[in-house]
Design a protein around this motif. Structure first.
Motif, short mmCIF file in Angstrom:
data_model
loop_
_atom_site.label_atom_id
_atom_site.label_comp_id
_atom_site.label_asym_id
_atom_site.label_seq_id
_atom_site.Cartn_x
_atom_site.Cartn_y
_atom_site.Cartn_z
N LYS A 35 0.15 13.18 -1.68
CA LYS A 35 0.88 14.00 -0.72
C LYS A 35 2.02 14.78 -1.37
CE LYS A 35 -0.35 11.35 3.38
NZ LYS A 35 -1.05 12.46 4.03
N GLN B 276 0.79 21.10 -0.22
CA GLN B 276 1.02 19.99 0.69
C GLN B 276 0.57 20.27 2.11
OE1 GLN B 276 5.21 19.46 -0.10
NE2 GLN B 276 4.81 17.85 -1.60
N ASP B 277 0.26 21.51 2.42
CA ASP B 277 -0.23 21.83 3.77
C ASP B 277 -1.10 23.07 3.71
OD1 ASP B 277 1.62 23.98 3.54
OD2 ASP B 277 3.18 22.73 4.45
N SER C 24 -4.85 22.52 0.88
CA SER C 24 -4.65 21.11 0.57
C SER C 24 -5.96 20.31 0.60
CB SER C 24 -3.65 20.49 1.56
OG SER C 24 -4.17 20.52 2.88
N GLN C 25 -6.99 20.84 1.27
CA GLN C 25 -8.26 20.12 1.34
C GLN C 25 -9.01 20.12 0.01
OE1 GLN C 25 -11.31 22.10 3.82
NE2 GLN C 25 -9.99 23.90 3.74
N LYS D 44 -7.53 19.29 -2.88
CA LYS D 44 -6.93 18.34 -3.82
C LYS D 44 -7.84 17.12 -3.97
CE LYS D 44 -2.87 17.74 -1.87
NZ LYS D 44 -1.46 17.30 -1.70
N GLY E 185 -4.65 9.91 6.58
CA GLY E 185 -5.40 11.16 6.66
C GLY E 185 -6.20 11.47 5.42
N LEU E 186 -6.51 10.43 4.62
CA LEU E 186 -7.21 10.63 3.35
C LEU E 186 -8.52 9.84 3.34
CD1 LEU E 186 -4.20 10.21 0.88
CD2 LEU E 186 -5.09 12.34 1.87
N ARG F 298 -9.35 12.10 -1.55
CA ARG F 298 -9.26 13.50 -1.13
C ARG F 298 -8.81 13.55 0.32
NH1 ARG F 298 -13.36 14.64 2.28
NH2 ARG F 298 -15.37 13.54 2.07
N GLU F 299 -8.48 14.73 0.78
CA GLU F 299 -8.04 14.87 2.17
C GLU F 299 -9.22 14.71 3.12
OE1 GLU F 299 -6.37 18.72 4.27
OE2 GLU F 299 -4.77 17.70 3.18
N ALA G 133 -6.04 11.70 13.11
CA ALA G 133 -5.76 12.68 12.05
C ALA G 133 -6.02 14.11 12.49
CB ALA G 133 -6.59 12.35 10.81
#
Length: 229
Positions: free
Chosen positions: A95, A100-101, A105-106, A108, A138-139, A171-172, A194
């Motif tokens: 995070k 970060q948003d 971010s998806q 990462k 949320g991961l 991952r996200e 989430a």
């Protein structure tokens, strides 16, 4: 000074570009091997996959965006509690790293390269133990090892989660991940928390593709009941 095998500290994330350069002070032999495997396997098509495109469609853009990291996780001579603290610490690391948003971010990903597991199937134990906490954050937490029996989403004869070294991959969570979570009520609840109002969009997308996905009748029933609620 001797290393405290049960000490816990923030693990060092290594960008895949650096790991691809080969063994170094920051990159173990196993990490270098997995970096090459990520490129040669995850980034390419496979004849048994059941669809076109890369085995993992998220990996190529993740590498291109420089948001793909590897980390060594040592189990040798350590307590389960100490190892779990290290792995759970990766939630905060994930995070904290940009982006970060937003949609970026998806892409990462953190690939944990596991050392010192005498039985590669022990990955299953740690995956089952820690997955709920990752979902609450949320991961997604995925497990890979040499004989992982889990089938693919579009082919029940293909085992995509097989790797030369045991791995835990972070991952996200994205909307379509409900296809992997529908078999456990607590996982479904974490998914709904989430994604909020967007959750049913992902569920409907999966239901529209159900004829092409390897979902059980029970999973389909769970998804339909959520949409109808």
């Amino acid at each position: 000074m001797e290393r405290d095998n049960n000490a816990c500290g923030q693990l060092t994330l290594v960008p895949i570009a650096r790991a691809l350069e080969g063994i170094s002070d920051a990159c173990s032999e196993q990490m270098a091997e997995i970096a090459q495997w990520c490129v040669s396997y995850l980034c390419n098509p496979h004849p048994e996959l059941g669809r076109t495109g890369a085995v993992c469609p998220w990996t190529p853009p993740s590498i291109k965006r420089e948001t793909f990291w590897l980390v060594d996780i040592d189990f040798t001579g350590r307590t389960e509690q100490a190892v779990c603290r290290d792995i759970l610490g990766l939630i905060e690391s994930f995070k904290q790293h940009a982006p970060q948003d937003g949609n970026a971010s998806q892409f990462k990903a953190i690939v944990g390269v596991l050392h010192g597991l005498e039985d590669p199937e022990r990955v299953n134990h740690f995956h089952s133990l820690l997955k709920p906490q990752f979902l609450e954050a949320g991961l997604m937490l995925g497990e890979f090892y040499s004989l992982c029996p889990k089938p693919g989403l579009r082919s029940d004869t293909f085992n995509p989660l097989r790797s030369p070294v045991p791995l835990l991959v972070i991952r996200e969570m994205v909307e379509l991940d409900i296809a992997f979570l529908a078999d456990q009520p607590q996982f479904v609840e974490a998914y709904l928390r989430a994604h909020g109002m967007r959750a049913k969009v992902g569920i409907n997308a999966v239901l529209h593709q159900q004829s092409r996905l390897c979902l059980s009748p029970e999973q389909v029933d769970v998804l339909r009941r959520i949409v109808a609620s």
